[in-house]
Design an enzyme around this catalytic site. Structure first.
Site, PDB file in Angstrom:
ATOM      1  N   ASP A 126      -5.103  -7.474  -3.729  1.00  0.00           N
ATOM      2  CA  ASP A 126      -5.432  -7.357  -2.310  1.00  0.00           C
ATOM      3  C   ASP A 126      -6.774  -7.992  -1.960  1.00  0.00           C
ATOM      4  O   ASP A 126      -6.889  -9.206  -1.879  1.00  0.00           O
ATOM      5  CB  ASP A 126      -5.375  -5.885  -1.913  1.00  0.00           C
ATOM      6  CG  ASP A 126      -5.453  -5.685  -0.400  1.00  0.00           C
ATOM      7  OD1 ASP A 126      -5.431  -6.683   0.335  1.00  0.00           O
ATOM      8  OD2 ASP A 126      -5.541  -4.528   0.044  1.00  0.00           O
ATOM      9  N   HIS A 137       0.834  -1.206   0.000  1.00  0.00           N
ATOM     10  CA  HIS A 137       0.000   0.000   0.000  1.00  0.00           C
ATOM     11  C   HIS A 137       0.868   1.255   0.000  1.00  0.00           C
ATOM     12  O   HIS A 137       0.779   2.050  -0.916  1.00  0.00           O
ATOM     13  CB  HIS A 137      -1.002   0.029   1.162  1.00  0.00           C
ATOM     14  CG  HIS A 137      -1.973  -1.098   1.140  1.00  0.00           C
ATOM     15  ND1 HIS A 137      -2.819  -1.314   0.083  1.00  0.00           N
ATOM     16  CD2 HIS A 137      -2.216  -2.090   2.036  1.00  0.00           C
ATOM     17  CE1 HIS A 137      -3.546  -2.384   0.311  1.00  0.00           C
ATOM     18  NE2 HIS A 137      -3.206  -2.883   1.483  1.00  0.00           N
TER      19      HIS A 137
END
Length: 467
Positions: free
Chosen positions: A343, A292
């Site tokens: 993800d 991220h």
């Protein structure tokens, strides 16, 4: 000539011909790929299609890309797609829904869900996946008879789906972080923990991968869930464990600065950002990926770049959860590497993830052309960041991974093959080859057609939401 292909079968010589291919030195026409033992033995541009067909080569339509690397996955999050939008909410309310799903899975149901999820990835051109795995034990935290039963379900799911798996076995020891320190695991989180870092390491040592005589499609790496989930005193020990693996240093990933609240907690508890804390404990380095990396300071960017770390962006998740737009261009300019993941699988489409990397930068900077097509492809094929350094490029000697993307669909017709990542979607993937083995042909997975895969996914997901 034939040789063992490392996937439990004998793979002989095979030849494919592509109208276009994105080779390391740029787009090329009429490319002949000779494969033996699951690896490229010759790649020859300029071979007429008629000649290749006469010699028995199989045709690959459209433009051929290297296999795509999904470097950050939580397979069980696939059950959340289309289920978390009522009433808006925040990342933290979304997390409660995620915990509820996690609490209902067991090894059998996880195998069913993960197999279909990985097959969906294969249909999208993914040839290797980095699975950030922390769903370890029973609902009350008690280990299964085999303490790696949940991880082994993922290994089997990947084998059946035909993709390589990097099991990033995750150390998860604490329930959260405030200025007063870490809280204990509670509720569904107790499934994630191993008591302490030694307990985690003992369990991981029971796993084997292709470097240690285990399943050839498996690489065992590690992850630090986050600085919220792993106390400071354990960070260096996890990093040292990964550097001392029998087959050499293993990949090490961590969630980093996904939310501003994470930064605030780390600063309050340690006086350091999450990246600064990981740097202070010696975690950063060439094997490390910061997942991220959304809310970084300039110093954080320098720390990641100076240590040759990777930043793994997951744009479709980061926008789905309203996390923000991370400093991808600044990281690349500073010298860090970029990779991509899907993800939580709000979307499974690595072509879209690559395109979103550019499009999010455009929205943030009001400028176009923030990344070249070559840079986007490099991020989408960063297999080495999940432990497969011999994959991710159409190059002699490397693993024979191929993804053929159609150029005559309503989305891609008229597109420049060199710019296909800016036009195509997963629906345009026609053929996928992993280690010389055809996994997807004419848009259908070798296990089942797309309609059947949808039914499999529905059967895996719906019981997790029943009262």
């Amino acid at each position: 000539m034939s040789e063992h292909n490392g996937r439990g079968s004998i793979q002989g010589e095979r030849t494919w011909h592509a109208d276009w291919a994105l080779l390391p030195d740029g787009p090329a026409r009429d490319v002949l790929f000779d494969v033996d033992g699951g690896r490229f033995v010759a790649i020859t541009p300029g071979v007429p299609a008629a000649q290749a067909a006469a010699d028995g080569a199989e045709r690959l339509p459209g433009v051929v890309l290297p296999g795509l690397a999904n470097c950050h996955s939580h397979a069980f999050h696939r059950a959340l797609r289309g289920r978390t939008h009522h009433g808006g909410g925040t990342f933290w309310t979304w997390r409660e829904g995620m915990y509820a799903v996690a609490n209902r899975l067991d090894p059998d149901s996880y195998l069913q869900l993960a197999r279909a999820t990985y097959a969906e990835m294969a249909l999208a051109g993914v040839t290797a996946v980095g699975e950030f795995h922390y769903l370890h034990h029973g609902q009350d935290g008690t280990p299964y008879d085999d303490p790696n039963a949940m991880g082994l379900a993922l290994v089997e799911a990947a084998r059946e789906a035909g993709v390589r798996l990097t099991l990033l076995d995750t150390c998860y020891l604490a329930g959260g972080l405030t200025a007063d320190g870490h809280s204990e695991l509670a509720g569904p989180q107790v499934r994630f923990g191993d008591g302490d870092v030694d307990g985690w390491a003992r369990r991981v040592e029971l796993l084997t991968d292709h470097t240690a005589g285990g399943p050839a499609h498996l690489c065992v790496g590690a992850a630090i869930h986050s600085v919220r989930g792993v106390p400071r005193q354990a960070l260096a020990r996890v990093a040292e464990f990964t550097r001392s693996r029998p087959g050499g240093p293993a990949p090490l990933h961590a969630h980093v600065s996904e939310q501003p609240a994470e930064n605030e907690a780390a600063l309050a508890a340690h006086g350091l950002t999450p990246t600064g804390l990981l740097a202070a404990e010696g975690v950063l380095g060439p094997q490390f990926s910061a997942v991220h990396a959304t809310h970084l300071t300039e110093q954080d960017i320098s720390l990641l770049a100076d240590t040759h770390s990777t930043a793994c962006f997951c744009p479709t998740t980061e926008r789905d959860l309203a996390d923000g737009i991370g400093p991808a261009r600044a990281l690349l300019d500073a010298g860090a590497r970029l990779s991509l993941g899907s993800d939580q699988h709000a979307v499974i489409d690595l072509l879209e993830e690559a395109r979103a990397l550019e499009m999010h930068e455009r929205l943030d900077t009001l400028q176009r052309g923030r990344f070249t097509a070559e840079q986007l492809l490099a991020a989408a094929t960063a297999h080495d960041t999940i432990g497969w350094p011999d994959a991710g490029r159409l190059e002699v000697g490397l693993r024979a991974d191929l993804v053929a993307v159609l150029l005559d669909t309503p989305r891609t017709a008229g597109s420049d093959p060199a710019q296909v990542l800016l036009a195509a979607t997963a629906a345009d993937v026609d053929t996928v080859v992993v280690d010389g083995e055809v996994i997807v042909r004419e848009g259908r997975h070798r296990l089942e057609d797309q309609r059947r895969l949808g039914a499999q996914l529905a059967a895996a997901v719906e019981p997790l939401w029943r009262d």
